[in-house]
Write a protein that holds these residues in place. Structure first.
Motif, PDB file in Angstrom:
ATOM      1  N   ALA A  14      57.527  34.853  48.867  1.00 20.06           N
ATOM      2  CA  ALA A  14      58.620  35.671  48.351  1.00 20.06           C
ATOM      3  C   ALA A  14      58.156  37.072  47.941  1.00 20.06           C
ATOM      4  N   PHE A  15      56.865  37.218  47.637  1.00 14.16           N
ATOM      5  CA  PHE A  15      56.333  38.500  47.180  1.00 14.16           C
ATOM      6  C   PHE A  15      55.042  38.826  47.911  1.00 14.16           C
ATOM      7  N   ARG A  16      54.720  40.115  47.975  1.00 17.38           N
ATOM      8  CA  ARG A  16      53.410  40.546  48.482  1.00 17.38           C
ATOM      9  C   ARG A  16      52.394  40.502  47.341  1.00 17.38           C
ATOM     10  N   ASP A  52      47.358  39.426  54.147  1.00 17.03           N
ATOM     11  CA  ASP A  52      47.528  38.924  55.514  1.00 17.03           C
ATOM     12  C   ASP A  52      46.511  39.600  56.429  1.00 17.03           C
ATOM     13  N   PHE A  53      45.942  38.837  57.339  1.00 18.29           N
ATOM     14  CA  PHE A  53      44.981  39.399  58.288  1.00 18.29           C
ATOM     15  C   PHE A  53      44.946  38.537  59.547  1.00 18.29           C
ATOM     16  N   LYS A  60      45.305  35.045  52.582  1.00 23.45           N
ATOM     17  CA  LYS A  60      44.482  34.621  51.451  1.00 23.45           C
ATOM     18  C   LYS A  60      45.016  35.295  50.198  1.00 23.45           C
ATOM     19  N   ILE A  61      45.043  34.550  49.102  1.00 23.23           N
ATOM     20  CA  ILE A  61      45.544  35.092  47.841  1.00 23.23           C
ATOM     21  C   ILE A  61      44.364  35.490  46.964  1.00 23.23           C
ATOM     22  N   PHE A  62      44.391  36.736  46.527  1.00 25.89           N
ATOM     23  CA  PHE A  62      43.349  37.281  45.663  1.00 25.89           C
ATOM     24  C   PHE A  62      43.866  37.383  44.234  1.00 25.89           C
ATOM     25  N   PHE A  63      43.047  36.924  43.287  1.00 25.34           N
ATOM     26  CA  PHE A  63      43.300  37.153  41.864  1.00 25.34           C
ATOM     27  C   PHE A  63      42.439  38.346  41.478  1.00 25.34           C
ATOM     28  N   ILE A  64      43.070  39.364  40.919  1.00 25.42           N
ATOM     29  CA  ILE A  64      42.349  40.580  40.554  1.00 25.42           C
ATOM     30  C   ILE A  64      42.464  40.795  39.052  1.00 25.42           C
ATOM     31  N   ALA A  65      41.314  40.901  38.405  1.00 25.18           N
ATOM     32  CA  ALA A  65      41.273  41.245  36.981  1.00 25.18           C
ATOM     33  C   ALA A  65      40.957  42.736  36.921  1.00 25.18           C
ATOM     34  N   TRP A  66      41.980  43.535  36.663  1.00 22.72           N
ATOM     35  CA  TRP A  66      41.880  44.994  36.661  1.00 22.72           C
ATOM     36  C   TRP A  66      41.572  45.457  35.241  1.00 22.72           C
ATOM     37  N   SER A  67      40.401  46.043  35.061  1.00 26.37           N
ATOM     38  CA  SER A  67      39.964  46.490  33.747  1.00 26.37           C
ATOM     39  C   SER A  67      39.254  47.840  33.893  1.00 26.37           C
ATOM     40  N   PRO A  68      40.039  48.914  34.072  1.00 25.17           N
ATOM     41  CA  PRO A  68      39.416  50.217  34.326  1.00 25.17           C
ATOM     42  C   PRO A  68      38.527  50.663  33.167  1.00 25.17           C
ATOM     43  N   VAL A  97      37.303  45.782  50.795  1.00 24.95           N
ATOM     44  CA  VAL A  97      36.694  44.737  49.967  1.00 24.95           C
ATOM     45  C   VAL A  97      37.426  43.415  50.214  1.00 24.95           C
ATOM     46  N   LEU A  98      38.754  43.474  50.234  1.00 30.29           N
ATOM     47  CA  LEU A  98      39.537  42.264  50.498  1.00 30.29           C
ATOM     48  C   LEU A  98      39.276  41.747  51.909  1.00 30.29           C
ATOM     49  N   ARG A  99      39.244  42.667  52.859  1.00 30.81           N
ATOM     50  CA  ARG A  99      39.029  42.278  54.256  1.00 30.81           C
ATOM     51  C   ARG A  99      37.676  41.556  54.417  1.00 30.81           C
ATOM     52  N   GLU A 100      36.624  42.104  53.775  1.00 33.38           N
ATOM     53  CA  GLU A 100      35.293  41.485  53.857  1.00 33.38           C
ATOM     54  C   GLU A 100      35.287  40.089  53.239  1.00 33.38           C
ATOM     55  N   ARG A 101      35.918  39.961  52.073  1.00 32.21           N
ATOM     56  CA  ARG A 101      35.938  38.667  51.380  1.00 32.21           C
ATOM     57  C   ARG A 101      36.745  37.628  52.147  1.00 32.21           C
ATOM     58  N   ALA A 102      37.826  38.050  52.775  1.00 33.10           N
ATOM     59  CA  ALA A 102      38.728  37.112  53.462  1.00 33.10           C
ATOM     60  C   ALA A 102      38.113  36.540  54.733  1.00 33.10           C
ATOM     61  N   HIS A 103      37.248  37.277  55.375  1.00 33.99           N
ATOM     62  CA  HIS A 103      36.678  36.813  56.654  1.00 33.99           C
ATOM     63  C   HIS A 103      35.524  35.927  56.445  1.00 33.99           C
TER      64      HIS A 103
END
Length: 132
Positions: free
Chosen positions: A19-21, A66-67, A77-85, A126-132
């Motif tokens: 339902a969501f990206r 999606d890839f 693949k679903i990524f969980f991102i902890a964003w802490s600038p 970064v996502l592309r590398e991790r997903a493959h």
């Protein structure tokens, strides 16, 4: 820190129903819980997602990446991102750091986790590398 009741439901909508990206979560200090801040439509791009992350504050996020594999198979693949600038307040960094395990427990089923302190750490490559 608690987790809003609709967090798990929102995750299932992203995971199963597509339902969501993406989904962005924030900590509501007054309510003492993690809540859904924003959902991104499936038509939104990765740049739209990145633009939704605040420059100077922490967030948690899920991104449905999606890839196409080398065998020409469409995958997701679903990524969980902890964003802490690095520019965010120390209190915010501490709150998000100590609450991360609680929200991850509710979001059981994502594939990869990324801890990011600046935009280069969540670049699409970064996502592309991790997903493959």
């Amino acid at each position: 820190m608690g987790v809003a009741p609709n967090i798990r439901e929102t995750f299932v909508e992203l995971q199963m129903k597509k339902a969501f990206r993406y989904v962005i979560f924030k900590i509501e200090e007054k309510q003492k819980q993690v809540v859904v801040e924003k959902t991104g439509a499936t038509t939104e791009s990765y740049d739209d997602f990145l633009a939704s992350l605040p420059e100077n504050d922490c967030r948690y996020a899920l991104y449905d990446f999606d890839f196409v594999t080398g065998e020409n198979v469409q995958k997701s693949k679903i990524f969980f991102i902890a964003w802490s600038p690095s520019t965010s307040r120390i209190r915010a960094k501490m709150l998000y750091s100590t609450s991360k395990d609680r929200i991850k427990h509710e979001l059981d089923g994502f594939h990869y986790e990324i801890q990011a302190t600046d935009p280069t750490e969540v670049d699409i490559e970064v996502l592309r590398e991790r997903a493959h």
